[in-house]
Design an enzyme around this catalytic site. Structure first.
Site, PDB file in Angstrom:
ATOM      1  N   ASN A 130       4.186 -15.808  27.615  1.00 19.19           N
ATOM      2  CA  ASN A 130       4.814 -16.346  26.405  1.00 19.19           C
ATOM      3  C   ASN A 130       5.543 -17.637  26.741  1.00 19.19           C
ATOM      4  O   ASN A 130       6.057 -17.796  27.847  1.00 19.19           O
ATOM      5  CB  ASN A 130       5.825 -15.324  25.864  1.00 19.19           C
ATOM      6  CG  ASN A 130       6.513 -15.800  24.592  1.00 19.19           C
ATOM      7  OD1 ASN A 130       5.874 -16.339  23.691  1.00 19.19           O
ATOM      8  ND2 ASN A 130       7.819 -15.622  24.516  1.00 19.19           N
ATOM      9  N   MET A 156       4.711 -14.983  16.288  1.00 16.32           N
ATOM     10  CA  MET A 156       6.047 -14.654  15.816  1.00 16.32           C
ATOM     11  C   MET A 156       6.330 -13.155  15.653  1.00 16.32           C
ATOM     12  O   MET A 156       7.297 -12.777  14.994  1.00 16.32           O
ATOM     13  CB  MET A 156       6.318 -15.375  14.480  1.00 16.32           C
ATOM     14  CG  MET A 156       6.255 -16.894  14.594  1.00 16.32           C
ATOM     15  SD  MET A 156       7.257 -17.568  15.947  1.00 16.32           S
ATOM     16  CE  MET A 156       8.880 -17.405  15.217  1.00 16.32           C
ATOM     17  N   ILE A 187       6.844  -9.272  17.650  1.00 19.83           N
ATOM     18  CA  ILE A 187       7.107  -8.653  18.953  1.00 19.83           C
ATOM     19  C   ILE A 187       5.916  -7.757  19.268  1.00 19.83           C
ATOM     20  O   ILE A 187       5.516  -6.914  18.454  1.00 19.83           O
ATOM     21  CB  ILE A 187       8.425  -7.862  18.900  1.00 19.83           C
ATOM     22  CG1 ILE A 187       9.569  -8.870  18.693  1.00 19.83           C
ATOM     23  CG2 ILE A 187       8.630  -7.053  20.176  1.00 19.83           C
ATOM     24  CD1 ILE A 187      10.939  -8.291  18.679  1.00 19.83           C
ATOM     25  N   GLN A 199       8.346 -30.542  26.905  1.00 20.09           N
ATOM     26  CA  GLN A 199       8.316 -29.795  28.175  1.00 20.09           C
ATOM     27  C   GLN A 199       7.463 -28.535  28.055  1.00 20.09           C
ATOM     28  O   GLN A 199       6.784 -28.144  29.001  1.00 20.09           O
ATOM     29  CB  GLN A 199       9.741 -29.435  28.627  1.00 20.09           C
ATOM     30  CG  GLN A 199      10.593 -30.640  28.942  1.00 20.09           C
ATOM     31  CD  GLN A 199       9.931 -31.548  29.974  1.00 20.09           C
ATOM     32  OE1 GLN A 199       9.508 -31.094  31.028  1.00 20.09           O
ATOM     33  NE2 GLN A 199       9.818 -32.826  29.667  1.00 20.09           N
ATOM     34  N   GLU A 200       7.498 -27.891  26.880  1.00 20.34           N
ATOM     35  CA  GLU A 200       6.636 -26.712  26.664  1.00 20.34           C
ATOM     36  C   GLU A 200       5.178 -27.098  26.897  1.00 20.34           C
ATOM     37  O   GLU A 200       4.416 -26.367  27.534  1.00 20.34           O
ATOM     38  CB  GLU A 200       6.794 -26.187  25.227  1.00 20.34           C
ATOM     39  CG  GLU A 200       8.172 -25.641  24.917  1.00 20.34           C
ATOM     40  CD  GLU A 200       8.262 -25.096  23.496  1.00 20.34           C
ATOM     41  OE1 GLU A 200       7.263 -24.598  22.964  1.00 20.34           O
ATOM     42  OE2 GLU A 200       9.362 -25.163  22.924  1.00 20.34           O
ATOM     43  N   HIS A 249       8.783 -19.810  25.562  1.00 20.94           N
ATOM     44  CA  HIS A 249      10.010 -19.626  24.768  1.00 20.94           C
ATOM     45  C   HIS A 249      10.851 -20.902  24.840  1.00 20.94           C
ATOM     46  O   HIS A 249      11.053 -21.452  25.936  1.00 20.94           O
ATOM     47  CB  HIS A 249      10.798 -18.426  25.321  1.00 20.94           C
ATOM     48  CG  HIS A 249      12.041 -18.157  24.547  1.00 20.94           C
ATOM     49  ND1 HIS A 249      12.029 -17.564  23.304  1.00 20.94           N
ATOM     50  CD2 HIS A 249      13.349 -18.440  24.813  1.00 20.94           C
ATOM     51  CE1 HIS A 249      13.264 -17.483  22.852  1.00 20.94           C
ATOM     52  NE2 HIS A 249      14.087 -18.003  23.741  1.00 20.94           N
ATOM     53  N   ASP A 299      11.691 -11.232  25.130  1.00 22.85           N
ATOM     54  CA  ASP A 299      11.883 -12.423  25.969  1.00 22.85           C
ATOM     55  C   ASP A 299      12.524 -12.071  27.312  1.00 22.85           C
ATOM     56  O   ASP A 299      13.358 -12.828  27.833  1.00 22.85           O
ATOM     57  CB  ASP A 299      12.746 -13.473  25.229  1.00 22.85           C
ATOM     58  CG  ASP A 299      12.095 -13.941  23.931  1.00 22.85           C
ATOM     59  OD1 ASP A 299      10.856 -14.028  23.888  1.00 22.85           O
ATOM     60  OD2 ASP A 299      12.825 -14.216  22.968  1.00 22.85           O
TER      61      ASP A 299
END
Ligand code: GRF
Length: 204
Positions: free
Chosen positions: A109, A92, A94, A175-176, A111, A147
């Site tokens: 990553n 979580m 950056i 789906q991730e 998302h 992102d």
């Protein structure tokens, strides 16, 4: 050659679990989950790692005077495990440029939105509030933006009229758990090629 993977996490770790499961099932071959690093002490992801015999390391951001110091510790930890590929699985924070430069085009990553829509936090909530009829998730390489890196794989799901943030998020999460391991497989088998920001599939 075995690919050593380091995973950065902050929370429950269901994406980490999916990677672990895909290694244990043999879907991901010649892959070693070398270390899981969390910036949150009681992240359940650390427990998941330990339960599967993977080294689990908590690095406390508050122990460092600067973000750079904290990230240098992340880099030295990843290097001590000879990590080739870094996965952000619900991490979580950056990432700073130091880590990105050290592992350029070797950080992925996951998302919970169809990028470039709905960057940042609460992808499913943003999608619902906007009123899109299709939502989904994205695996991408990490660059200096938020992102914004080259897109490796995406998957979409329908948005239903009676969806809540939680029903939509869990449809996306399924789906991730499918496309993150698939992206790792493509990477570790040498099947991804970058042309600028376009990710191409190498047929070999
Ligand atoms: C997932 O929705 C992922 O897309 C986002 O953070 C969430 C992490 O969930 N980056 P988990 O910790 O993998 O269960």
């Amino acid at each position: 050659m075995t690919t050593n993977i380091g995973v950065l996490v902050s929370g429950r770790g269901s994406n980490l679990q999916s990677i672990i499961d895909h290694v244990e099932s043999g879907y991901l071959k010649k892959v070693k989950l070398s270390v899981v690093i969390s910036d949150v002490k009681d992240a359940f992801a650390l427990e998941r790692a330990k339960m599967h015999g993977i080294d689990a390391v908590f690095i406390d951001p508050r122990a460092y005077a600067s973000k750079m110091g904290f990230e240098e510790k992340i880099i030295t930890t990843l290097k001590s495990y000879n990590v080739d590929l870094v996965l952000l699985a619900g991490y979580m924070r950056i990432l700073g440029s130091e880590v990105i430069q050290t592992y350029r085009e070797r950080i992925m990553n996951i998302h919970p939105a169809l990028l470039p829509s709905f960057k940042g936090l609460h992808g499913p909530r943003q999608a619902l509030e906007y009123g899109v009829k299709v939502a989904g998730c994205t695996v991408h390489f990490v660059d200096e933006g938020m992102d914004s890196g080259p897109i490796i794989l995406q998957s979409c799901v329908p948005v239903k009229d009676n969806d809540t943030e939680s029903t939509l998020a869990s449809r996306i999460l399924e789906q991730e758990h499918r496309i993150f391991p698939e992206a790792v497989k493509l990477f570790t088998e040498g099947k991804l090629k970058l042309d600028g920001r376009i990710v191409l599939r190498r047929e070999n």
